[in-house]
Each structure stands twice: as structure tokens, then as C-alpha cells.
Design a protein around this motif. Structure first.
Motif, mmCIF file in Angstrom:
data_model
loop_
_atom_site.group_PDB
_atom_site.id
_atom_site.type_symbol
_atom_site.label_atom_id
_atom_site.label_comp_id
_atom_site.label_asym_id
_atom_site.label_seq_id
_atom_site.Cartn_x
_atom_site.Cartn_y
_atom_site.Cartn_z
ATOM 1 N N LEU A 229 22.773 -19.873 42.699
ATOM 2 C CA LEU A 229 21.946 -21.210 42.199
ATOM 3 C C LEU A 229 22.046 -20.994 40.747
ATOM 4 O O LEU A 229 21.191 -19.877 40.764
ATOM 5 N N ILE A 230 22.645 -21.460 40.111
ATOM 6 C CA ILE A 230 21.773 -21.377 38.659
ATOM 7 C C ILE A 230 20.945 -22.895 38.130
ATOM 8 O O ILE A 230 21.666 -24.067 38.363
ATOM 9 N N GLN A 231 19.479 -22.441 38.063
ATOM 10 C CA GLN A 231 19.093 -24.052 38.308
ATOM 11 C C GLN A 231 18.373 -24.252 36.171
ATOM 12 O O GLN A 231 17.905 -23.241 36.120
ATOM 13 N N GLY A 232 18.807 -25.334 35.829
ATOM 14 C CA GLY A 232 18.316 -25.286 34.864
ATOM 15 C C GLY A 232 18.971 -24.823 33.566
ATOM 16 O O GLY A 232 19.999 -23.911 33.531
ATOM 17 N N SER A 233 18.079 -24.294 32.767
ATOM 18 C CA SER A 233 17.818 -23.361 31.881
ATOM 19 C C SER A 233 17.673 -21.523 32.089
ATOM 20 O O SER A 233 18.293 -20.822 31.425
ATOM 21 N N GLU A 234 17.320 -21.324 33.438
ATOM 22 C CA GLU A 234 16.507 -20.243 33.944
ATOM 23 C C GLU A 234 17.960 -19.671 34.557
ATOM 24 O O GLU A 234 18.718 -19.630 35.001
ATOM 25 N N ILE A 235 18.704 -19.171 33.442
ATOM 26 C CA ILE A 235 19.871 -18.733 33.886
ATOM 27 C C ILE A 235 19.770 -17.060 33.873
ATOM 28 O O ILE A 235 19.794 -16.684 32.543
ATOM 29 N N GLU A 236 20.149 -16.093 34.284
ATOM 30 C CA GLU A 236 20.007 -14.623 34.649
ATOM 31 C C GLU A 236 21.213 -14.187 34.663
ATOM 32 O O GLU A 236 22.223 -14.045 36.404
ATOM 33 N N SER A 287 24.846 -29.473 29.888
ATOM 34 C CA SER A 287 25.259 -30.126 28.043
ATOM 35 C C SER A 287 25.164 -31.405 28.354
ATOM 36 O O SER A 287 25.243 -31.996 27.935
ATOM 37 N N GLU A 288 26.572 -31.782 29.059
ATOM 38 C CA GLU A 288 27.108 -32.652 29.402
ATOM 39 C C GLU A 288 26.000 -33.486 30.477
ATOM 40 O O GLU A 288 26.619 -34.699 30.585
#
Length: 947
Positions: A229-236, A287-288
């Protein structure tokens, strides 16, 4: 209706061409099971309604309201009339598909016992009451543009819900994606105690979110696809890299699927390679604005995708889900494709547009035990997630040879033959004419009307105040399709036989299938017609008429996306082993359904029999049409359907048919010949475009620069338009701005490309479908510069009205239908054509709902009433000069000041898809002609012609 030629030729039905040695394989469950047969026959009756009827067994209201007037009035004093609120649109990218679904539902449920009010929610979540005519708008942009003048707006969603509570008995939401399937509309309706079809808000929220649903499935003991899971801007990036490694994926090139967690089953779904590519595509989705919650899943290499409709047939809140026959989704690749496309998935384009890139198999080509396990698991899942009425559940089957996930041991889905995984839950499945819902329902005995009404009446069981609507049957089959063929229809007096022919082997054959399906379904609305759908199958050699094959089709085999798929289904249906398997599964599902449905008074039986297709040579098919005194409705675009060949064969046997005769068809198919016939009308305001015809061979062997210089010099222009000389109106048409563009086009011909990718030329354009095989003759003509008309879905102020037009050249592109008898053709109201991408309307923009914009009639701000009337007079002059009859479509450029017409081409078998421009123009008539009436009018014109 789905009766075949069997009723007229019982001796041929199982013997023709040696295909049928034994008719036992194809017998319906209704023949084999006396109880079901008696049940169906008890309620079946034949009638000739004075009012419109919809599909099987639902008589239509006499007319629909053209404008929204007094929405709060009581629709009918009879308390047994069920008032249904149909809500479409919504804020998701699938709102165009929602319009398609709404059209289909409206066509098949409305009747004297069930009346429909239509509502629309736009992208900004504004609600409107709309006329049923407006549901046939082509696109959301087209739709939104007309809202201010044609719809009644609500100040808020709360006011909208209050209106629903006061004016309808139950709501049928057909909003796909956000606000439709995420619990939004359901929560609103629950707050105002408005009954509705489908799952409740809390359960929708859990099932719609792919991440939450996956967690719940795992908790319930199902095998699930490993995901990150990639949630919002919290990309690890580091965490994602660890996930790749833990799942034996190469961090640099491991193949995965990236998808929004809350955007439906198609929007934004893509394949990615490695960590960096995955993050990029996830960021793009965020972003879209598609979703800020993105899933990265393992690509299920070697697996087969499936989808299954689940129907709840229990009573009230007692859930009893029955899974229909699942469908296997097979991706196919033809011709030259990009290497990465071979890794593609079942995306939006493949799901909703007619394409040879995908084929469906119902039931799947899986082992019987696997199919049974899929049905069992989907039923358990439906119940455990608290779903209601109906749903569509997607998943994958991985054969045992593929390594299963180690964590899946002991979970549901692990079998000796492989692993079954459920990946997507669709709370409001697509309901287009050929959608999975109708494909699978027809396989087990439901017509479109029967399945939709069954879903609605089942939903009513949850609401005590709606019980009276379910006490008496609301949709008795108007004619049993289950009686033995020698008893079914051959004794029906006053019933006319109609053959609807579609298919062929031109590049427009898929549009032809859409047109023919739409015509067939609409003509079923009349009890005095016995309508048989027929496929003109592709042939290797058309030099001998006897080599051309026509198949008469049972109901379920028509509901496909491509003619190739229909043909494959015909051959598969008569293959003994496959036919026996299908019959076994059909009987199993129907028994499961009937066990509960027989307890409901509103269910009067199945109305689609398990018939087999019948194969004929074209010659014998024409003779059969003569023998049974049939009228042929021609829906074959291009090829023998428009060049006079088919018309000649029918006319030689005295068989009436729709559209112009042999000579007019032959002339209009040849674009050069059309111009020559009309060339003397210049002084009357009818102009033609200069043309230069080139052979494909010459284009391939002469340097592109030499050809370009010759063409631009001869035609005295800087920009060219190229099109096949004898093909349809959309395929292979391109704008060429320079010699490099010409070289790209010539290479596409040389490589036999099925499509030219978007933006391959110097000027931006969309996908260009190419004829297959490539045309031998091509026409070059000057590209006509027209004034760009832009439509914005957001109207800013009354003056703008969402329409932007500079009016510099004073020419606009129009398309207009003509209808009538020989010498007395009448012009319908022209439509101004607005292009969404590039300068050439694509095949999709012309015929597929959800794309393309047509303004019908042209706004007075662009074309004055005087110019419009002169235009219509000239269109009628063109039609009568070409000796058109029945109906046709004329494409032209219009001078908005003086009404002069510059002819582009004439289509004698125009597109008749659910949202095509002819439907818009028929609805603009006074009084409006809804599709069923429009197609009936065209049919009656054919029956009255003198051959």
C-alpha cells in the motif's frame, strides 16, 4: 427475441451441413425439467400490446416525457405501478460507462407496471432531474453542456434525496466507481429512508476499497494477492524495495500491477516494472487525482482472469446468493504490437470498447471442479461481506504448475488443480447491452428485462411498504422461448419474421455487431415481430457467394464484443463436449436459482431457451428469408452490406430490406462515384471535394516525397486527408500535414497495422483503427479546415454555456440522417460534430458511448435557423439525387452563413449503436422518436418498399 430459424425449418435445424447429429446436447433445461417447463409455460402468454413494451414481457408506457415537468406529480394512480428512480453519472472517470448502463436499464425495465424517473449527478456532485431522452446523450461533456437548458437542478444533495423520498418508490443507482460503489449514494439514501437496489453503505465502503477488501478476504480465510500500500505522499522507497525482495521480485525489473484502491476495477490500472517505475506510476495516479491510496500487486504471470455475477435470490434480509456461469477473460494480440503491450491487462479500453484484444468464454475453459470452486467461493464471499441483490466478483485462476504463494496453505482457493484468488468486488456491475451481467444471465435463462426486473423486485422484498408490488407477476414472458421449436411461433398469426444481419469482414464489423445488437434488442419490444439475430461470418473468398456463411444466433451468443468472438462461440456451442459441459452447468445454476425463485410470485419463469446456432450459406439464408416472408434489417457496415451485393441478392428473391437499393448503395460506397453524381448541383449549393485515387501498390513503391509533391500540387493544398476508397466512414482516415506523415501512413499499410497509435503524426490525434486487410485503393483530398468548437463540461455563466467557437472560417462539420421513401427523403435535424481528440473523428468517437460529442440540433449561436433550413433542403436534394430510400446518413461540411453543403460521404448503412448520432436526431423530432420507435419506423419503410 431469441427465436431462431428453427421454428420455420425444423427439419434443417439439427441437420444442416452435418453439424447436428443429435439434438440432445442442445436441449434446454426447460425441456429436460418438467417442473421448470410447466412453471414457465404457466405464466407465458402472447399478446400484441397497444403500448410500447420492453424486452421480454414488459409492456412499455405509451410515451416518455420529453422535458422534465412536475416531477412531484403521481405517475400513476394505480398503486401497483412501481416508480423507480434511475441515477447515473457521478464524479468518477467511469461516468461515461454509467450513461451506457443507464440507457440499457431504461430500455429494458420501463413499462406500464414500472415507470422510471431519471436523474444525473455531474462531476462536481450536483444533482439533476433529467428527461429520459437526455439519457441517450453521447458523453458526459455532451450531457453537462445541456443540463442548464434541459434539466431541473437541485440546490443540494439533501434536497435531491428529499425529492427522491417523495417521488419514487425505489432507487436503482447505476453510478460506477466513486459515490456509486463506495457507499456515498447509499449513505445519502439511507439517511432519508429511500429504498434502493444493491448493497448498503457500510458494506460498500469495505468492499469497494481494494486494500480493505483484501484484508477482509484474508481474514475470512481466502487466498489473496500479495500487495503493498502506497498512501498519499508517504512513499517509502526502501519499504517497497523490501516488499519486492520478499516476494522474489527483481527491484529493478520485477513486474507488478499498480492500481488505485478506490477507483473501480478498470480506471488507472497499469503494469509497472521494478520499484522506480512502480513509484512513478503510483505518483502519476495520485497527481492526476484518481486516488491517494495506491496498491502495488504481484503480476499473476500465467494466470487466467475470470469474473462472476452473483444474484441474491433469498427473501428479504435472508441472503441466498447464487453465482451464475463465470466468464474467462482472455487477452489476445494480433499483428504488430508493442512488446510491453503483451504484458497488458484487462484495462478500461479492453473492457468497454469493441476490440480483438480480448475474448470472453462463458463458461470458462477451466476444469469443471475449478468452475464449481469459483462459484462456491464467490457465493461465500458475497454472503460474508454482507452484499445485497447482485454484484460482480473478479478474480484469477493460477494452474497448479504455477508456484502458489507459501502463505496460502490451508486457505480457500487452494485446490489440487491450482489456486483461485478473488481480487475485485464490483457493487454496481456494468449494465451495457453486452455486459457480463447480461452475458451470464442469458446463459441461464434470463433476458435483459427479466434479470433487471428480478433484481429490482428482489430489492423490494427488504421494504414492507413495497410488498404490494411483488404480489402479482410484473413481468410475465411475452412469448416463451422455451417451447419446442415446432410449437413456439409458427402458429402465431399476424407475427412478422425479421432477420437482423450484422458482422461481415470489414474493419467496421465490430461497430456492425454493436449496431445489430441494438436493433435486435429494440425490435424485441414489439409482440407482432419475431426477430432473429444473424451473423454474417468473415470469409476468405467473397468471389463465390456460396462461400459466405450466415449464422442464426440464439440470444446468449449475440452478447459479445467482437464478431470473431461470436463466431468462435458458435463453433464452440456445437462442439459436443463443450456443449455438454455448458448444458450441465446451466442446468445446475438454473436449479439453484429456481429453488428460491419459485417462492417469489413476481418471478414467472426463465424466458431464454438453450438453443443452438444454425449455419447457412448466404444463398440458402436468402432463400429461407424468402420462404418465411422475412424482412431483412441490414446492419452490415461496409463490404457487401453497403456496396450493393447484399441488396442485389435480396432483391433478386423479392426479399424486402432496410436502406437503399442496389444501385444507390453501389454509388454511395464509391466516394468518387458519389461526387460525380452530385457534381452538377454546385449552382444549387451542393459542393464536392476534389479527389485523387491512388493504388496501395503505387504508394508502397514510389518515394513518399514524390507522391506528396504530386498530391499537394494537383489538389492545390498544403494538408491532405487520406481515407480508404471503399471502406467505412471512420477506419483508416487520417490528416497528413507533411511528407513524414505520409511516410508513416504508408508504412502502416505496408506493415498491415491494425491501428496507428495516438500522436504518430505531426499533429496530435487519437487512435486510428486501420482496415484489415489494407485497402487496395486510397483517396487523397484537401483537408478542410473548419472552425474548432470546444465544449466544456463546466458552464461558466449563461453567455458561455460551455461552448467556445471562434467562427473564423465559417465552416463546420455536420452529420445528418435522412429517412423516407424513394424520391421523398426527409432530412432529420443535423448535428454539429465536435472532436475530442485531433482533427479526425475516431471509430470510438463516432459510435461508442462515453466518447465523442454531437450537438443536436446545432446551436443557433453557430448556425442560424435560416441557414439550417437551407442546409436541410440541400441534404434532401442530395438524398433524392442519389436515389436513397429507407434511411441513410450524410456527412458534410456546412457553411454557417449561407447553408452551402460540401459533401464528405454518404453512408447507406449508418451506425445504429445505442448512442449514435441518428438516435440523437430521432429524439430531436417532434414528437421524439425513441430508439424502439425509430428502428420500427425504418423496418416498416423496408416492408412497404416495392421490389
Amino acid at each position: 427475441m431469441a427465436s431462431s430459424f428453427l421454428s420455420f425449418a425444423p427439419k434443417l435445424s439439427f441437420l444442416h451441413n452435418g453439424y447436428y447429429k443429435n439434438d440432445a446436447v442442445g436441449r434446454s433445461l426447460l425441456y429436460d425439467n418438467p417442473n421448470l417447463y410447466k412453471w414457465n409455460r404457466k405464466f407465458s402468454h402472447s399478446c400484441f400490446p397497444k403500448t410500447r413494451c420492453s424486452g421480454v414481457g414488459a409492456t412499455r408506457a405509451t410515451s416518455r416525457t420529453e422535458a422534465v415537468v412536475d416531477e412531484d406529480r403521481v405517475l400513476n394512480e394505480d398503486s401497483r405501478v412501481l416508480k423507480v428512480g434511475l441515477i447515473c453519472g457521478g464524479p468518477s472517470a467511469e461516468r461515461g460507462i454509467s450513461l451506457n448502463s443507464a440507457r440499457s436499464v431504461l430500455d429494458h425495465i420501463e413499462g406500464e407496471d414500472l415507470q422510471v424517473s431519471c436523474f444525473y449527478i455531474d462531476y462536481d456532485m450536483n444533482a439533476f432531474a433529467i428527461s429520459s431522452a437526455q439519457v441517450y446523450s453521447n458523453t458526459p461533456a455532451d450531457f453537462d453542456f445541456k443540463l442548464e437548458s434541459l434539466a431541473k437542478g437541485f440546490s443540494s444533495l439533501d434536497e435531491f434525496a428529499e425529492h427522491l423520498a417523495a417521488s419514487v418508490d425505489i432507487v436503482f443507482p447505476v453510478i460506477h466507481g466513486r459515490f456509486g460503489e463506495d457507499g456515498g449514494i447509499q449513505e445519502l439514501l439511507e439517511r432519508y429512508n429511500v429504498p434502493f437496489v444493491g448493497t448498503g453503505s457500510r458494506e460498500c465502503r469495505k468492499a469497494f476499497d481494494k486494500h480493505d477488501a483484501s484484508l477482509e478476504l484474508s481474514k475470512q480465510g481466502f487466498v489473496t494477492v500479495p500487495s503493498f500500500l502506497i498512501q498519499g505522499s508517504e512513499i517509502e522507497e526502501c519499504e517497497l524495495s523490501k516488499w519486492f525482495s520478499s516476494n522474489q521480485l527483481d527491484p529493478d525489473s520485477g513486474k507488478v500491477v499498480v492500481k488505485p484502491a478506490r477507483a473501480g476495477s478498470s480506471i488507472g490500472v497499469t503494469v509497472a516494472y521494478g520499484v522506480s517505475d512502480s513509484l512513478k506510476k503510483a505518483n502519476d495516479l495520485i497527481s492526476e487525482g484518481i486516488d491517494d491510496k495506491i496498491l502495488v500487486e504481484i503480476f499473476l504471470e500465467g494466470g487466467s482472469e475470470f469474473t462472476a455475477i452473483v444474484l441474491d435470490v433469498g427473501s428479504g434480509f435472508d441472503c441466498r446468493p447464487v453465482v451464475l456461469l463465470p466468464t474467462e477473460v482472455e487477452l489476445q494480440f494480433h499483428g504488430s504490437v508493442d512488446v510491453r503491450e503483451e504484458d497488458a491487462i484487462f484495462n478500461y479500453r479492453r473492457k468497454y470498447l469493441p476490440t480483438q484484444q480480448v475474448a470472453y468464454h462463458t463458461p470458462p475453459r477451466f476444469p469443471l471442479k475449478v468452475i464449481e470452486n469459483i462459484r462456491e467461493g464467490a457465493s461465500i464471499l458475497f454472503r460474508q461481506l454482507g452484499l445485497r441483490d447482485f454484484a460482480r466478483i473478479d478474480g484469477w485462476f493460477l494452474p497448479d504448475s504455477i508456484d502458489a504463494f507459501s502463505s496460502s496453505a490451508g486457505k480457500f482457493g487452494r485446490t489440487e488443480l491450482g489456486t483461485i484468488m478473488y481480487t475485485d468486488i464490483n457493487l454496481i456491475s456494468g449494465m451495457e447491452q453486452t455486459s457480463f451481467l447480461f452475458q451470464q444471465a442469458s446463459k441461464v435463462g434470463f433476458s435483459h428485462s427479466n434479470i433487471l426486473r428480478s433484481v429490482i423486485h428482489h430489492a423490494c422484498l427488504r421494504f414492507p411498504n413495497l410488498a404490494s408490488h411483488n404480489e402479482v407477476s410484473a413481468h410475465s414472458p411475452r412469448r416463451s422461448k422455451s417451447l419446442p421449436v415446432d410449437q413456439a411461433f409458427n402458429k402465431q398469426e399476424g407475427v412478422r419474421k425479421i432477420f437482423v444481419l450484422f458482422g461481415g469482414d470489414t474493419s467496421e464489423r465490430q461497430v456492425s455487431l454493436m449496431s445489430g445488437t441494438n436493433v435486435w434488442l429494440n425490435l424485441q419490444a414489439f409482440d407482432d415481430l419475431d426477430v432473429t439475430p444473424c451473423l454474417l461470418a468473415p470469409s476468405d473468398d467473397h468471389s463465390d457467394d456460396s462461400s459466405i456463411v450466415v449464422w442464426s444466433l440464439p440470444y446468449s451468443l449475440v452478447l459479445r464484443h467482437t464478431t470473431e468472438e461470436v463466431l468462435d462461440a458458435c463453433i464452440e456451442a456445437i462442439e459436443p463436449v463443450q456443449a455438454a459441459l455448458t448444458s450441465h452447468l446451466r442446468n445446475q445454476v438454473m436449479n439453484d436459482l429456481m429453488e428460491s425463485l419459485k417462492k417469489h410470485s413476481w418471478f414467472t419463469g426463465f424466458d431464454i431457451a438453450d438453443e443452438l446456432p444454425v449455419r447457412y450459406s448466404l444463398e440458402k439464408w436468402v432463400k429461407l428469408a424468402k420462404e418465411v416472408q422475412a424482412t431483412v434489417f441490414i446492419a452490415v457496415h461496409g463490404g457487401i452490406g453497403e456496396d450493393g451485393t447484399l441488396q442485389s441478392l435480396l432483391e433478386s428473391e423479392g426479399v424486402p430490406h432496410t436502406g437503399p437499393g442496389e444501385e444507390a448503395s453501389k454509388t454511395c460506397m464509391d466516394k468518387v462515384a458519389t461526387s460525380l453524381v452530385l457534381s452538377h448541383l454546385a449552382d444549387l449549393g451542393v459542393l464536392t471535394i476534389n479527389k485523387d485515387v491512388r493504388r496501395k501498390e503505387d504508394l508502397l513503391n514510389v518515394p513518399a516525397l514524390e507522391i506528396w509533391d504530386e498530391l499537394t500540387s494537383k489538389l492545390q493544398c498544403e494538408t491532405l486527408c487520406v481515407k480508404p476508397a471503399r471502406d467505412g466512414c471512420s477506419t483508416g482516415v487520417a490528416r497528413l500535414c507533411c511528407v513524414e506523415d505520409l511516410a508513416v501512413y504508408i508504412k502502416a499499410l505496408k506493415d498491415c497495422l491494425l491501428r496507428i497509435p495516438p500522436d504518430s503524426f505531426s499533429k496530435s490525434h487519437g487512435m486510428i483503427e486501420m482496415p484489415s486487410p489494407p485497402p487496395e485503393l486510397l483517396i487523397f483530398e484537401p483537408f478542410i479546415e473548419t472552425d474548432e468548437i470546444a465544449v466544456s463540461s463546466k458552464s461558466v455563466g449563461e453567455k458561455a454555456q460551455g461552448l467556445v467557437w471562434k467562427g473564423k472560417s465559417r465552416w463546420v462539420e455536420i452529420t445528418v440522417g435522412v429517412i423516407g421513401t424513394l424520391g421523398s427523403m426527409r432530412s432529420l435535424s443535423p448535428s454539429v460534430t465536435v472532436k475530442e481528440t485531433g482533427d479526425i473523428l475516431s471509430l470510438e468517437e463516432k459510435f461508442q458511448g462515453g466518447t465523442g460529442i454531437n450537438l443536436t440540433p446545432p446551436p443557433a449561436s453557430i448556425v442560424s435557423n435560416e441557414a439550417l433550413e437551407r442546409c436541410k433542403q440541400r441534404i434532401e436534394l442530395i438524398a433524392n439525387t442519389l436515389r436513397l430510400e429507407g434511411f441513410s446518413r450524410i456527412d458534410a461540411f456546412l457553411n454557417v452563413d449561407n447553408g452551402e453543403v460540401l459533401i464528405i460521404e454518404v453512408n447507406t448503412v449508418p451506425g445504429m449503436t445505442p448512442s449514435t448520432v441518428l438516435i440523437h436526431q430521432a429524439l430531436a423530432e417532434q414528437p421524439p422518436m425513441y430508439p424502439h420507435k425509430f428502428f420500427r419506423t425504418l423496418l416498416d419503410l423496408a416492408s412497404e418498399r416495392i421490389i
